[in-house]
Write an enzyme that holds these catalytic residues in place. Sequence first.
Site, mmCIF file in Angstrom:
data_model
loop_
_atom_site.group_PDB
_atom_site.id
_atom_site.type_symbol
_atom_site.label_atom_id
_atom_site.label_comp_id
_atom_site.label_asym_id
_atom_site.label_seq_id
_atom_site.Cartn_x
_atom_site.Cartn_y
_atom_site.Cartn_z
ATOM 1 N N ASP A 98 68.950 -25.926 116.191
ATOM 2 C CA ASP A 98 68.730 -26.190 114.785
ATOM 3 C C ASP A 98 69.044 -27.670 114.560
ATOM 4 O O ASP A 98 70.096 -28.159 114.991
ATOM 5 C CB ASP A 98 69.680 -25.313 113.955
ATOM 6 C CG ASP A 98 69.023 -24.799 112.693
ATOM 7 O OD1 ASP A 98 68.472 -25.629 111.953
ATOM 8 O OD2 ASP A 98 69.080 -23.582 112.452
ATOM 9 N N GLU A 236 61.163 -26.451 108.688
ATOM 10 C CA GLU A 236 61.355 -25.578 107.526
ATOM 11 C C GLU A 236 60.826 -26.312 106.303
ATOM 12 O O GLU A 236 61.382 -27.319 105.896
ATOM 13 C CB GLU A 236 62.845 -25.245 107.345
ATOM 14 C CG GLU A 236 63.079 -24.247 106.222
ATOM 15 C CD GLU A 236 64.497 -24.254 105.668
ATOM 16 O OE1 GLU A 236 64.914 -23.260 105.070
ATOM 17 O OE2 GLU A 236 65.194 -25.289 105.808
ATOM 18 N N ASP A 311 68.529 -16.791 105.873
ATOM 19 C CA ASP A 311 68.565 -17.042 104.428
ATOM 20 C C ASP A 311 67.898 -15.927 103.630
ATOM 21 O O ASP A 311 67.869 -15.984 102.397
ATOM 22 C CB ASP A 311 67.813 -18.344 104.098
ATOM 23 C CG ASP A 311 68.470 -19.581 104.691
ATOM 24 O OD1 ASP A 311 69.712 -19.612 104.813
ATOM 25 O OD2 ASP A 311 67.732 -20.535 105.027
HETATM 26 C C1 GLC Z 1 68.161 -24.520 105.094
HETATM 27 C C2 GLC Z 1 68.987 -23.523 105.850
HETATM 28 C C3 GLC Z 1 70.037 -22.981 104.950
HETATM 29 C C4 GLC Z 1 70.902 -24.136 104.487
HETATM 30 C C5 GLC Z 1 70.063 -25.259 103.879
HETATM 31 C C6 GLC Z 1 70.864 -26.530 103.786
HETATM 32 O O1 GLC Z 1 67.470 -23.949 104.050
HETATM 33 O O2 GLC Z 1 68.171 -22.529 106.406
HETATM 34 O O3 GLC Z 1 70.812 -21.984 105.555
HETATM 35 O O4 GLC Z 1 71.810 -23.693 103.533
HETATM 36 O O5 GLC Z 1 68.951 -25.570 104.663
HETATM 37 O O6 GLC Z 1 71.116 -27.056 105.053
#
Ligand code: GLC
Length: 536
Positions: A98, A236, A311
């Site tokens: 990640d 993402e 999430d």
């Molecule tokens: C992304 C992650 C989430 C996190 C956010 C801030 O959306 O998947 O878990 O809280 O980023 O890093």
Amino acid sequence: MTKKWWQDAVIYQVYPRSFQDSNEDGIGDIKGIIQRLDYLEKLGITGLWISPVYASPNDDNGYDISDYQEIQPEYGTMEDMDELLNEAKKRNIKVIMDLVVNHTSDEHRWFTEAKKSKENRYRDYYIWRDKPNELTSDFGGSAWEYDEVTQQYYLHIHSKKQPDLNWENPKVRQEIWKMMTFWLDKGVGGFRMDVIDLIGKEPENLITKNGPMLHPYLREMNEQSFGQYNVVTVGETWGATPEIAKEYSHPTRQELSMVFQFEHINLDKVQGQRKWDLKTLNPAELHQVFSKWQVELGNEGWNSLFWNNHDLPRIVSRWGDDGEYRVESAKMLAIYLHGMKGTPYIYQGEEIGMTNYPITEISEVDDIESRRMYEERLCQGYAKESLIKSINAKGRDNARHPMQWANELHGGFTKGTPWLPVHKNSHTINVENALADSNSIFYTYQKLIALRKENSILVEGDYQQIETGNPVVLAYLRTDQSTKWLTIVNFSKERNSYQLSQKYAVQEIVISNYEHERTHLFSGKLEPFEAVTVVV
Ligand code: GLC
Ligand code: CA
């Protein structure tokens, strides 16, 4: 285009904190993941995305990183990490890290330095201004936090312990490329890029997502870090449309392999409102959205396929049925998704049909996003019951309660006290039971993964939506030069009938979730949550 390894891969996401504890402290760890690699190999996955295991004060469970090149002690050591890479490799599994580079933790050295004075050499690593503007945090409230020492505000689109990095500063970008190369040289299989669509932001103009510099930065990243490595990259991107997704993933653009888009995920909220404002899913709308992405990305981009992540609530509770038809509906959801074009992702426990974890009090919640929403909305006058209802439907903890391995104390997750309790249904819903039952959800996933490896039609075939005359009966056709596969699913708890405009001759059943004679297929009737893919 020559096929890339990630085009017929299925990627499994592990949330390390909740996967497997190896030392009885109640917190999942890297050694625990290693212990479970044989299980993942049996499932058949070839990519393993692990949520952050870097040093972090855990304000947002590791998505607030204080050192990108250190392992959080509660998860283990760098030696454990190397061993994980090594052991995974033996099983033909690539480990995907990640990458959280929109922001750091406020405890990262860059930020603790930056805070010291306006002249500090790290000051411009972050975004400071004298007065806040209207930008709001995704976790609620203003996105600006006042800092006493230098009397300026810094930007944080997430919690105030997650200050946003200033990507306009070339030094920041170079630090990030260097850090990525460190991991690439260790042999990681790629990166999942956290909220990557925010990096091109222009706070002055109130632009956060899809800012003008987003794609130039990604091309620079590709060129300066992973471009020469045979890795997968998945961004993402909550704000992506098919047009935007093509910019990221078009094979000639040298940016990313693919993105996670969230259009389907947003279908059960009131439009224009937050995810907490609940609305019932309309399956016909879901099918339109999937079909649009399948067709529009065509050969000019690549889809990711997912129902779940750390999430999101558990899909069987969300859009299936976690009571009477848990097994049927979980298999239906899997068959529907895994028959499409793209790279499927499975979130830990999805393959055994793990369910949401209902709570009655806010004190049972760990997740910072749910807690902040609760406080904020309580002040705005919302009723407590409605807030708890929203958290039960959408709260992130639903996905974060520990993995259910066996009918043992704490579901076999830990012998200590788990950091979040294990669901009481772990007595029946667990890996041990799933493996012992040849008819379990696990084996449907196992088969779907194998099918993708063996049948290029799943990887390369075209997609076409098929009308059924019934809005909850969803159908599509995959086609390549020599073959046609038809998938048809009943996205409902009721029996349903349907009518295809064309007659198809069933040649072979590829996969289904009810026992059926071939002659019964396409009788025009489907059982609750029935799903089938056939060669026609
Ligand atoms: C992304 C992650 C989430 C996190 C956010 C801030 O959306 O998947 O878990 O809280 O980023 O890093
Ligand atoms: Ca542990």
